[in-house]
Design a protein around this motif. Structure first.
Motif, PDB file in Angstrom:
ATOM      1  N   ARG A 154       0.827  -1.215   0.000  1.00 25.12           N
ATOM      2  CA  ARG A 154       0.000   0.000   0.000  1.00 25.12           C
ATOM      3  C   ARG A 154       0.856   1.258   0.000  1.00 25.12           C
ATOM      4  N   LEU A 155       1.947   1.230   0.783  1.00 25.24           N
ATOM      5  CA  LEU A 155       2.850   2.380   0.809  1.00 25.24           C
ATOM      6  C   LEU A 155       3.457   2.633  -0.568  1.00 25.24           C
ATOM      7  N   SER A 156       3.926   1.592  -1.202  1.00 25.85           N
ATOM      8  CA  SER A 156       4.562   1.765  -2.512  1.00 25.85           C
ATOM      9  C   SER A 156       3.543   2.215  -3.556  1.00 25.85           C
ATOM     10  N   ALA A 157       2.309   1.733  -3.464  1.00 23.65           N
ATOM     11  CA  ALA A 157       1.273   2.169  -4.399  1.00 23.65           C
ATOM     12  C   ALA A 157       0.994   3.658  -4.234  1.00 23.65           C
ATOM     13  N   ARG A 158       0.952   4.115  -2.995  1.00 21.82           N
ATOM     14  CA  ARG A 158       0.710   5.549  -2.750  1.00 21.82           C
ATOM     15  C   ARG A 158       1.895   6.383  -3.241  1.00 21.82           C
ATOM     16  N   LEU A 159       3.112   5.880  -3.062  1.00 22.31           N
ATOM     17  CA  LEU A 159       4.285   6.608  -3.534  1.00 22.31           C
ATOM     18  C   LEU A 159       4.301   6.698  -5.066  1.00 22.31           C
ATOM     19  N   ARG A 160       3.936   5.608  -5.733  1.00 24.02           N
ATOM     20  CA  ARG A 160       3.885   5.619  -7.185  1.00 24.02           C
ATOM     21  C   ARG A 160       2.827   6.583  -7.701  1.00 24.02           C
ATOM     22  N   ARG A 161       1.711   6.665  -6.989  1.00 26.26           N
ATOM     23  CA  ARG A 161       0.625   7.527  -7.434  1.00 26.26           C
ATOM     24  C   ARG A 161       1.012   9.001  -7.340  1.00 26.26           C
ATOM     25  N   PHE A 162       1.791   9.361  -6.327  1.00 25.84           N
ATOM     26  CA  PHE A 162       2.142  10.762  -6.119  1.00 25.84           C
ATOM     27  C   PHE A 162       3.515  11.130  -6.663  1.00 25.84           C
ATOM     28  N   ALA A 163       4.243  10.159  -7.207  1.00 24.07           N
ATOM     29  CA  ALA A 163       5.583  10.444  -7.736  1.00 24.07           C
ATOM     30  C   ALA A 163       5.464  11.197  -9.060  1.00 24.07           C
TER      31      ALA A 163
END
Length: 57
Positions: free
Chosen positions: A46-55
């Motif tokens: 979930r953390l990595s998905a959120r980081l990818r979305r906002f990167a």
């Protein structure tokens, strides 16, 4: 850092502490370790998905 990112990071930190605690026991529970590691992987995902979305792209 958003509130959700902070919360997920905090949850992951607590899970990792629980894993270390379980591993330090004389006879660690394999089932509990399996559950904790799976939960840790889900939070990390979930953390990595959120980081990818906002990167930035």
């Amino acid at each position: 850092m958003s509130a959700m990112m902070y919360r997920l990071t905090d949850i992951r930190h607590r899970i990792e502490e629980e894993i270390r605690s379980e591993l330090s026991r004389r006879t660690p529970s394999g089932l509990r370790l399996l559950r904790l590691r799976r939960l840790n992987a889900l939070v990390r995902e979930r953390l990595s998905a959120r980081l990818r979305r906002f990167a930035p792209a």
